[in-house]
Design an enzyme around this catalytic site. Structure first.
Site, mmCIF file in Angstrom:
data_model
loop_
_atom_site.group_PDB
_atom_site.id
_atom_site.type_symbol
_atom_site.label_atom_id
_atom_site.label_comp_id
_atom_site.label_asym_id
_atom_site.label_seq_id
_atom_site.Cartn_x
_atom_site.Cartn_y
_atom_site.Cartn_z
ATOM 1 N N HIS A 101 43.286 -12.439 -53.357
ATOM 2 C CA HIS A 101 42.341 -11.405 -52.893
ATOM 3 C C HIS A 101 42.952 -10.562 -51.489
ATOM 4 C CE1 HIS A 101 38.764 -8.981 -51.752
ATOM 5 N NE2 HIS A 101 38.570 -9.260 -52.907
ATOM 6 N N GLU B 265 43.122 -4.348 -57.934
ATOM 7 C CA GLU B 265 42.001 -4.057 -56.759
ATOM 8 C C GLU B 265 42.511 -3.118 -55.874
ATOM 9 O OE1 GLU B 265 38.258 -6.485 -56.397
ATOM 10 O OE2 GLU B 265 39.432 -7.069 -54.795
HETATM 11 P P1 13P Z 1 33.594 -3.928 -53.773
HETATM 12 O O1 13P Z 1 32.885 -4.032 -55.270
HETATM 13 O O2 13P Z 1 32.273 -4.165 -52.738
HETATM 14 O O3 13P Z 1 34.287 -2.385 -53.635
HETATM 15 O O4 13P Z 1 34.455 -5.201 -53.604
HETATM 16 C C1 13P Z 1 35.359 -5.285 -54.452
HETATM 17 C C2 13P Z 1 36.027 -6.599 -54.178
HETATM 18 O O5 13P Z 1 36.883 -6.668 -53.327
HETATM 19 C C3 13P Z 1 35.853 -7.767 -55.080
HETATM 20 O O6 13P Z 1 36.772 -8.880 -55.134
#
Ligand code: 13P
Length: 265
Positions: free
Chosen positions: A107, A178
């Site tokens: 992450h 992400e």
């Molecule tokens: P948000 O949905 O708050 O943007 O966060 C995404 C995230 O980092 C999930 O791992």
């Protein structure tokens, strides 16, 4: 239709086990019954035991028993060794003992604040896969530039993350795209568009194709994360053809998380 994965990453929330239980039970109770969809909740480590108890002992919470197989637990990280002198770490074996099936690895917040680099992430992915845990491997650029430098950055994260991982071990691997700029806790964040996600996921599949061949490139699920809510989730899964969603903020309230699930029905 391929299975969809809707994942909540609670990050370092909530502040008490009481609130964690209430949130989890709330989700279990109000989650709509959905075909071909797996819901995964990733709480902080310290809540896993209690939440696992709720799933496995089917505590008296009404409809939970019915959803028993539908809501799974994941952890937000894992160590790369199974045992030993590693103060403060949590091993894959410990997680499995709690009934955890999924782990998030790589992450961006762990990359940023906890010095997780591609080498460490690669070691964690290897060990987790060897232990038959399902891995949500997160990748994503800090900013998107016109010239496409971010694509090179993404490629490096993926290639390094997969280093020396045999093709046969990949059946439990998921990639989560992400982009850091889209994560709601970052200033000015806004979700990516389904169209951009689709283009990026095609690019990711190309990387997988050159590294592992057609079958892997086709099979590895690619999820989207970053400011997902009940309004935009469907677009990512339909127009963006995402295999799932990794939600942060929206996972912290029963209503907003259940809104995502309901929007997909
Ligand atoms: P948000 O949905 O708050 O943007 O966060 C995404 C995230 O980092 C999930 O791992």
């Amino acid at each position: 239709m391929a299975k969809k994965f809707i994942v909540a990453n609670w990050k370092m929330n909530p502040n008490s086990v009481k609130e964690a239980e209430a949130l989890f039970i709330g989700v279990c109770k109000s989650a709509p019954k959905m075909k071909n969809t797996e819901v995964v909740v990733c709480p902080p480590f310290v809540y896993l035991d209690r939440l696992s108890g709720i799933i496995h002992n089917a505590m008296p919470i009404g409809r939970q028993a019915k959803y028993k197989n539908q809501i799974n637990l994941g952890s937000q990280d894992v160590f790369w060794e199974n045992r030993g002198s590693y103060t403060g770490e949590i091993s894959p074996l410990m997680l499995k003992d709690f009934g955890v099936k999924y782990v998030i690895v790589g992450h961006s917040e762990r990359r940023k604040y906890l010095m997780a680099n591609n080498e460490i992430i690669n070691k964690k992915i290897k060990t987790a896969l060897k232990n038959n845990l399902k891995v949500f491997f997160c990748v994503g650029e800090e900013e998107r530039d016109e010239k496409g430098k971010y694509l090179k950055f993404l490629k490096e994260e993926i290639i390094e993350g997969f280093k020396k991982i045999p093709k046969d071990n990949l059946k439990n691997l998921f990639i989560v795209y992400e982009p850091i700029w889209a994560i709601s806790s970052n200033k000015g964040a806004a979700a990516d568009t389904p169209r951009n996600f689709l283009e990026t996921s095609i690019y990711i599949r190309k990387i997988l194709f050159f590294r592992f061949g057609r079958k892997v490139a086709h099979k590895v699920p690619i999820l989207y994360g970053g400011s997902v809510d009940g309004k935009n989730a469907r677009g990512f899964l339909e127009e963006g053809r995402a295999d799932g969603i990794l939600a942060g903020r929206a996972g912290l309230k029963v209503k907003s998380f259940v809104d995502i699930l309901k929007s997909l029905k």
